[in-house]
Motif scaffolding. Structure first.
Motif, short mmCIF file in Angstrom:
data_model
loop_
_atom_site.label_atom_id
_atom_site.label_comp_id
_atom_site.label_asym_id
_atom_site.label_seq_id
_atom_site.Cartn_x
_atom_site.Cartn_y
_atom_site.Cartn_z
N ALA A 123 -47.36 9.23 -9.67
CA ALA A 123 -48.78 9.65 -10.18
C ALA A 123 -49.45 8.27 -11.03
N ASN A 124 -48.57 7.33 -11.32
CA ASN A 124 -49.14 6.39 -12.21
C ASN A 124 -49.94 5.51 -11.22
N ALA A 125 -49.67 5.67 -9.89
CA ALA A 125 -50.23 4.83 -9.02
C ALA A 125 -51.68 5.26 -8.54
N LEU A 126 -51.85 6.51 -8.71
CA LEU A 126 -53.14 7.04 -8.29
C LEU A 126 -54.32 6.28 -8.97
N ALA A 127 -55.57 6.19 -8.02
CA ALA A 127 -56.57 5.61 -8.62
C ALA A 127 -57.91 6.27 -7.73
N ALA A 128 -59.01 6.12 -8.09
CA ALA A 128 -60.23 6.87 -7.80
C ALA A 128 -61.06 5.93 -6.85
N HIS A 129 -62.08 6.60 -6.06
CA HIS A 129 -63.07 5.84 -5.38
C HIS A 129 -63.96 5.16 -6.46
N ARG A 130 -63.92 4.12 -6.10
CA ARG A 130 -64.94 2.90 -7.00
C ARG A 130 -64.28 2.57 -8.21
N GLU A 131 -62.95 2.97 -8.40
CA GLU A 131 -62.32 2.35 -9.54
C GLU A 131 -61.74 0.89 -9.25
N GLU A 132 -61.90 0.04 -10.27
CA GLU A 132 -61.47 -1.38 -10.17
C GLU A 132 -59.87 -1.19 -10.30
N VAL A 133 -59.18 -1.94 -9.29
CA VAL A 133 -57.70 -1.82 -9.14
C VAL A 133 -57.08 -3.24 -9.80
N VAL A 134 -56.50 -3.43 -10.72
CA VAL A 134 -55.86 -4.51 -11.46
C VAL A 134 -54.84 -4.97 -10.67
N LEU A 135 -54.89 -6.33 -10.20
CA LEU A 135 -53.76 -6.68 -9.64
C LEU A 135 -52.68 -6.98 -10.53
N PRO A 136 -51.30 -6.89 -10.31
CA PRO A 136 -50.42 -7.07 -11.33
C PRO A 136 -50.13 -8.58 -11.32
N ASP A 137 -49.66 -8.78 -12.41
CA ASP A 137 -49.11 -10.37 -12.61
C ASP A 137 -47.83 -10.61 -11.89
N VAL A 138 -46.94 -9.56 -11.66
CA VAL A 138 -45.65 -9.80 -11.09
C VAL A 138 -45.79 -9.95 -9.68
N SER A 139 -46.89 -9.75 -8.76
CA SER A 139 -46.84 -10.11 -7.53
C SER A 139 -48.06 -11.23 -7.35
N ASN A 140 -47.86 -11.98 -6.00
CA ASN A 140 -49.17 -12.52 -5.65
C ASN A 140 -49.24 -12.29 -4.08
N LYS A 141 -48.63 -11.25 -3.45
CA LYS A 141 -48.78 -10.78 -2.15
C LYS A 141 -49.05 -9.34 -2.12
N ILE A 142 -50.27 -9.01 -2.43
CA ILE A 142 -50.61 -7.71 -2.44
C ILE A 142 -51.63 -7.36 -1.29
N ASP A 143 -51.08 -6.24 -0.66
CA ASP A 143 -51.50 -6.08 0.83
C ASP A 143 -52.30 -4.48 0.79
N TYR A 144 -53.22 -4.34 1.69
CA TYR A 144 -53.99 -3.18 1.84
C TYR A 144 -53.23 -2.34 3.04
N GLU A 145 -53.37 -1.12 3.17
CA GLU A 145 -52.86 -0.33 4.06
C GLU A 145 -53.62 1.01 4.07
N ALA A 146 -54.28 1.13 5.25
CA ALA A 146 -55.15 2.38 5.39
C ALA A 146 -54.47 3.38 5.85
N GLU A 147 -54.62 4.87 5.32
CA GLU A 147 -53.89 5.71 5.43
C GLU A 147 -54.30 7.06 5.42
N LEU A 148 -53.95 7.91 6.22
CA LEU A 148 -54.38 9.32 6.28
C LEU A 148 -53.55 10.06 5.43
N ALA A 149 -53.92 10.68 4.27
CA ALA A 149 -53.11 11.32 3.29
C ALA A 149 -53.42 12.78 3.74
N ILE A 150 -52.19 13.54 3.55
CA ILE A 150 -51.97 15.12 3.78
C ILE A 150 -51.96 15.73 2.34
N VAL A 151 -52.68 16.76 1.80
CA VAL A 151 -52.44 17.56 0.62
C VAL A 151 -51.88 18.83 0.80
N ILE A 152 -50.94 19.16 0.54
CA ILE A 152 -50.31 20.50 0.89
C ILE A 152 -51.00 21.63 -0.03
#
Length: 302
Positions: A123-152
């Protein structure tokens, strides 16, 4: 219905998106009392079951049919003025399916899976629409992935493929942000998948009555105005009903659990090495899935 979480006065309240804007349900109830208990936040909507969802639908219909435009102004919010929260705030589980689009598996040089490849986010990974996402210092290869999410929507254990979609509450856009250098450090992908804010979802949770076939939806990612992924959920190797049934054989799915169903081709990792340019400070990523709206986040470095 299109359900949104609205950040308002330090709390999350339920919103319902309609063509002319978003209904602030808390504000509406002050102006127009309901004859039945109506959920006032997304958690109540998810966990209140069919009764709560029917009450909300009836109340929204009442508002739109009985209130004139002037009265609607008391509880309508312009979407441009909304501060969104994640459309699901407290999932017990966030389960992800890897390499689930045939063309994505091909672009990464991976074998076509014979069973769903599962990993997790928290749940720490959740973010909202229009929220700024802070790129972590521990990585320099951050990739995007468009996905359909199912909510049970209700408890699911050992469900059949034929019955699986009956356990779904709705669907939403998601961005399975991935730190590729961390992901590939070990055979286990988790480290690169669940950094803070690595699972933006939203802007809406769209109920199943608006999405009769989740396996025929156009899906795109757009980075700084450039379309990077442009596909259809029909390219999934394992469809939504298969995924839900498979997972439910191994663990009980609960209301509010989120399943990310995989990403199409077009991610940075799939480019030739000389063309790989990962997400940078200031990049704006939009995930767009047919009928689900657009989820947009700006990447920032702090």
């Amino acid at each position: 219905m299109k359900i949104a979480a609205l950040n308002k006065d330090g709390k999350s309240v339920l919103g319902v998106h309609i063509e002319s804007g978003i209904i602030d349900i808390e504000q509406a109830l002050k102006a127009v009392p309901a004859s039945h208990d109506v959920p006032v936040d997304v958690e109540q909507f998810i966990h209140g079951g069919p009764t709560a969802r029917a009450a909300l639908r009836e109340y929204v219909d009442q508002l739109l049919s009985e209130q004139d435009i002037a009265q609607q102004a008391d509880f309508m919010v312009d979407e441009s003025e909304v501060s969104f929260g994640p459309c699901v705030a407290n999932p017990q589980k966030i389960i992800c399916v890897g390499l689930n689009y045939r063309q994505h598996a091909i672009e990464t040089g991976s074998a076509i899976p014979t069973v769903p490849i599962l990993f997790n986010k928290f749940a720490n990974a959740l973010a909202a629409h229009r929220e700024e996402v802070v790129l972590p210092d521990v990585s320099n290869k951050i990739d995007y992935e468009a996905e359909l999410a199912i909510v049970i929507g209700r408890e699911a254990k050992n469900v059949s493929k034929q019955e699986a979609l009956n356990y779904v509450l709705g669907y939403c856009n998601s961005n399975d942000l991935s730190a590729r250098d961390l992901q590939m450090k070990t055979p286990q992908w988790m480290l690169g998948k669940t950094c803070d804010q690595f699972c933006p979802i939203g802007p809406y949770l769209v109920t199943t009555d608006e999405i009769p076939n989740p396996n025929g939806l156009k899906i795109r990612s757009i980075v700084n105005g450039e379309v990077r992924q442009d596909s259809n959920t029909a390219d999934m190797i394992f469809y939504c009903d298969e995924i839900i049934s498979y997972i439910s054989q191994h663990m009980t799915l609960m209301p509010g659990d989120i399943i990310l169903t995989g990403t199409p081709e077009g991610v940075v990792m799939g480019y030739p090495p000389e063309k790989q340019v990962y997400l940078q400070d200031g990049d704006v990523v939009t995930i767009e899935i047919e009928h689900l709206g657009k989820l947009t986040n700006r990447m920032v470095k702090k």
